[in-house]
Write an enzyme that holds these catalytic residues in place. Structure first.
Site, PDB file in Angstrom:
ATOM      1  N   CYS A  51      -1.190   5.824   9.153  1.00  0.00           N
ATOM      2  CA  CYS A  51      -1.560   4.535   8.573  1.00  0.00           C
ATOM      3  C   CYS A  51      -2.693   4.792   7.597  1.00  0.00           C
ATOM      4  CB  CYS A  51      -1.951   3.551   9.675  1.00  0.00           C
ATOM      5  SG  CYS A  51      -3.311   4.138  10.724  1.00  0.00           S
ATOM      6  N   ARG A 110       0.841  -1.204   0.000  1.00  0.00           N
ATOM      7  CA  ARG A 110       0.000   0.000   0.000  1.00  0.00           C
ATOM      8  C   ARG A 110       0.873   1.251   0.000  1.00  0.00           C
ATOM      9  NH1 ARG A 110      -4.594   0.039   4.373  1.00  0.00           N
ATOM     10  NH2 ARG A 110      -5.294   1.759   3.034  1.00  0.00           N
TER      11      ARG A 110
END
Length: 283
Positions: free
Chosen positions: A238, A180
């Site tokens: 995050c 990611r």
């Protein structure tokens, strides 16, 4: 004060003169709904068995406000958060221990919020529910109302501008999975990639296979290799401020203070004017 506690030490403290309040924050990020499967139900998991005396806390409703421009798990309304904590029996002068199903992310979110709003003694059960070897309970307690009044403002909170600045002047760690960060996949948010200057540091690398944190010295070595030490400014983000809280907790175990960008990638990527970096290079 330690940020985590072992199951054996918790057993001893629960038998002591000032036993901790127990909060069960079982939650997990799930894309099952999109596939037609029912989403994870933390309350049902709690009802099936929990640490005796533990009170269930709903991450989506009590540890965050509604999703929107500020991300998928923005900060909760402080007054509502305080009311939820008092209903759970949280008081200023009594220790709190938080646990989840073992991943540690949700428990860390509760730990971070309580610390940021001024609670002096809150820890996470290392390894979560799987580390608990004593019998579980299905009784739902009705705790005495606590007296905790949250006072936000303790160091530890970053906004988008602060995260961008820290990526240039200090160390900004990206706690998501490496793919990611690199922008190879993005299953949730509208854009893949990372904040320019951020360093890839998956929070999954902070724990052993059993879900317990690595020893403090190993964590310090890991973070030092990423440029994060106790003598420099460190921040974490995050996807939505949940797994990032777990990395802040790992940094605390290592003795390294760190700030959390709560809006994280879900907020950052929602604004097309913000720059996005892809690939393994921070820039």
């Amino acid at each position: 004060m330690n940020a985590i506690i072992s199951a054996s030490a918790l057993v001893d403290e629960l038998a002591g003169a000032n036993p901790p309040v127990l909060l069960d924050v079982r939650w997990q990020l799930s894309t099952a709904k999109a596939a037609g499967a029912p989403p994870f139900d933390g309350r049902a998991e709690y009802a099936a068995g929990h640490l005796p005396g533990a009170v269930y806390v709903d991450l989506d409703r009590e540890l965050a406000s509604a999703p929107g421009a500020n991300g998928r798990h923005p900060l909760p309304d402080v007054a509502e958060f305080g009311a939820a904590m008092r209903r759970a029996g949280v008081s200023q002068g009594r220790p709190v221990v938080v646990y989840d199903g073992g991943q540690g992310w949700a428990a860390a979110r509760a730990w971070w919020l309580l610390r940021w709003t001024g609670h002096p003694n809150v820890r996470v059960l290392d390894g979560g529910l799987p580390s608990w070897e004593a019998p579980l309970s299905t009784d739902v307690p009705t705790p005495e109302e606590g007296d905790f009044t949250p006072v936000p403002g303790a160091p530890g909170l970053l906004d988008a501008d602060g995260a961008a600045a820290l990526a240039r002047s200090g160390v900004l760690l990206d706690a998501r999975a490496g793919e990611r960060y690199r922008g190879e996949v993005e299953p949730i948010d509208p854009v893949g990639g990372h904040i320019p200057g951020a360093v890839s540091a998956p929070t999954t690398d902070n724990v052993a296979p059993d879900g317990r944190f690595l020893p403090a010295e190993e964590l310090r070595a890991r973070f030092k290799s990423l440029g994060a030490t106790e003598n420099g400014a460190v921040g974490v983000y995050c996807g939505s401020g949940v797994s990032g809280a777990h990395e802040v907790l790992a940094l605390a175990v290592a003795g390294i203070p760190a700030e959390l960008y709560v809006g994280s990638w879900s907020e950052w990527s929602s604004d097309p004017a913000r720059p996005v970096a892809v690939g393994p290079d921070p820039q």
